[in-house]
Design an enzyme around this catalytic site. Structure first.
Site, PDB file in Angstrom:
ATOM      1  N   ARG A 234       0.839  -1.185   0.000  1.00  0.00           N
ATOM      2  CA  ARG A 234       0.000   0.000   0.000  1.00  0.00           C
ATOM      3  C   ARG A 234       0.879   1.242   0.000  1.00  0.00           C
ATOM      4  NH1 ARG A 234      -3.269  -2.868  -1.620  1.00  0.00           N
ATOM      5  NH2 ARG A 234      -5.302  -3.451  -0.762  1.00  0.00           N
ATOM      6  N   GLU A 263      -3.618   7.432  -6.155  1.00  0.00           N
ATOM      7  CA  GLU A 263      -3.602   6.709  -7.437  1.00  0.00           C
ATOM      8  C   GLU A 263      -4.856   7.001  -8.243  1.00  0.00           C
ATOM      9  OE1 GLU A 263      -1.075   2.860  -5.748  1.00  0.00           O
ATOM     10  OE2 GLU A 263      -3.247   2.694  -6.007  1.00  0.00           O
ATOM     11  N   HIS A 284       0.604   0.242 -10.223  1.00  0.00           N
ATOM     12  CA  HIS A 284      -0.274  -0.629  -9.430  1.00  0.00           C
ATOM     13  C   HIS A 284      -0.767  -1.819 -10.275  1.00  0.00           C
ATOM     14  CE1 HIS A 284      -3.074  -0.607  -5.693  1.00  0.00           C
ATOM     15  NE2 HIS A 284      -2.926  -1.845  -6.133  1.00  0.00           N
TER      16      HIS A 284
END
Length: 311
Positions: A234, A263, A284
């Site tokens: 994270r 993000e 990601h």
């Protein structure tokens, strides 16, 4: 029963077998993306809502009178007001264990990139620098041999265990950090010792009050000089301005991240400046193999089916 999936674009459903989802309820409304301004209207009449990253706060939950089940198409549930859902007796179901092989593979790929600098050498070839070399090879970027080095794992759930196994396969010695839950387990290493001794630290712990900005200036200063930091967990685990400073100073040998605190990141994000050395960022996507996404979708379907049976 009517279901709503608020952000199918995160799954690229056209690549997956979605027949189970289609059959799980009488009717589905599928939206590629949903803005905060659109959420209330889209869930107003829904019995079941699936969300990956769309936020369902207290006001939204309280004003969705038919809502009976919330399925998070992910592991983390921080985008859901769990207290509000519990007060209305609405179960919140997430999916765990789906990313294992995909994320572990990506983590090791990032580690290998930091250690071998293959991406930099590949770019040198494209720029014609190998063709101009006076010798048969190039030695412009330092390479670390991982065999015999120490890999520190912070967070030893399914993902941490898989990465540890791959590290051992590369000949690395694996050290496991003590748990943040306070539970003492045999064979764990106190965090100060782990920071001082390991050549690579890989983060696999959840984002909680205890781990928020775990990797701050003090953490980075305590790391072994020249060590690598990898974060595929994270973004909020890392103080990003502090990481940028540690890389610029040369204290760290490099960092590789698949997650950021925001993000997608804004253009002025502190880690997107072009002058930060030895930094790799991927968008990601450690989890996005087709196999991983299929496991995730199947997990959501199973949560809906098991809820239906229990009702």
């Amino acid at each position: 029963m009517r279901g709503v999936f608020l952000d199918t674009l995160t799954m690229k459903l056209e690549e997956l077998d979605a027949s189970g989802l289609e059959q799980s309820l009488d009717q589905w409304d599928l939206y590629e993306t949903t803005t905060p301004q659109q959420t209330a209207a889209r869930i107003a009449d829904a019995d079941v809502v699936i969300t990956n990253k769309v936020v369902l706060d207290r006001a939204l939950i309280e004003n969705a009178p038919n809502l009976k089940l919330i399925c998070v198409c992910a592991t983390g549930t921080n985008n859901i007001d769990l207290d509000a859902a519990a007060e209305k007796n609405i179960p919140v179901k997430n999916v765990t264990g789906y990313t294992g092989s995909s994320l572990a593979q990506h983590t090791i790929a990032l580690l290998l990139a930091l250690a071998t600098r293959w991406h930099l050498y590949s770019e040198d070839v494209r720029k014609g620098e190998w063709s101009q070399s006076p010798i048969f090879c190039r030695l412009d970027h330092p390479v670390m041999e991982l065999a015999g080095k120490k890999l520190g794992i912070i967070g030893y759930g399914d993902l941490g265990q898989k990465v540890a196994g791959l590290g051992e396969a590369l000949g690395m010695e694996v050290l496991l950090a003590e748990s943040f839950t306070g539970e003492q387990k045999a064979g764990r290493t106190p965090l100060p010792q782990l920071l001082a001794e390991t050549d690579v630290i890989s983060l696999h712990c959840p984002l909680t009050q205890e781990t928020d900005k775990l990797v701050d200036s003090a953490f980075l200063d305590a790391m072994k000089p020249g060590a690598f930091l990898i974060n595929t967990a994270r973004g909020g685990l890392v103080d990003e301005a502090a990481l940028a400073a540690a890389l610029r100073s040369g204290h760290l040998g490099g960092a590789a991240l698949d997650v950021l605190s925001v993000e997608p990141p804004p253009a002025d994000h502190p880690l997107l400046a072009g002058d930060i050395p030895n930094l790799i960022i991927t968008p990601h996507n450690a989890w996005i193999s087709r196999e991983s996404r299929q496991r995730l979708l199947d997990g959501v379907v199973e949560n809906i089916r098991s809820w239906g049976k229990s009702g």
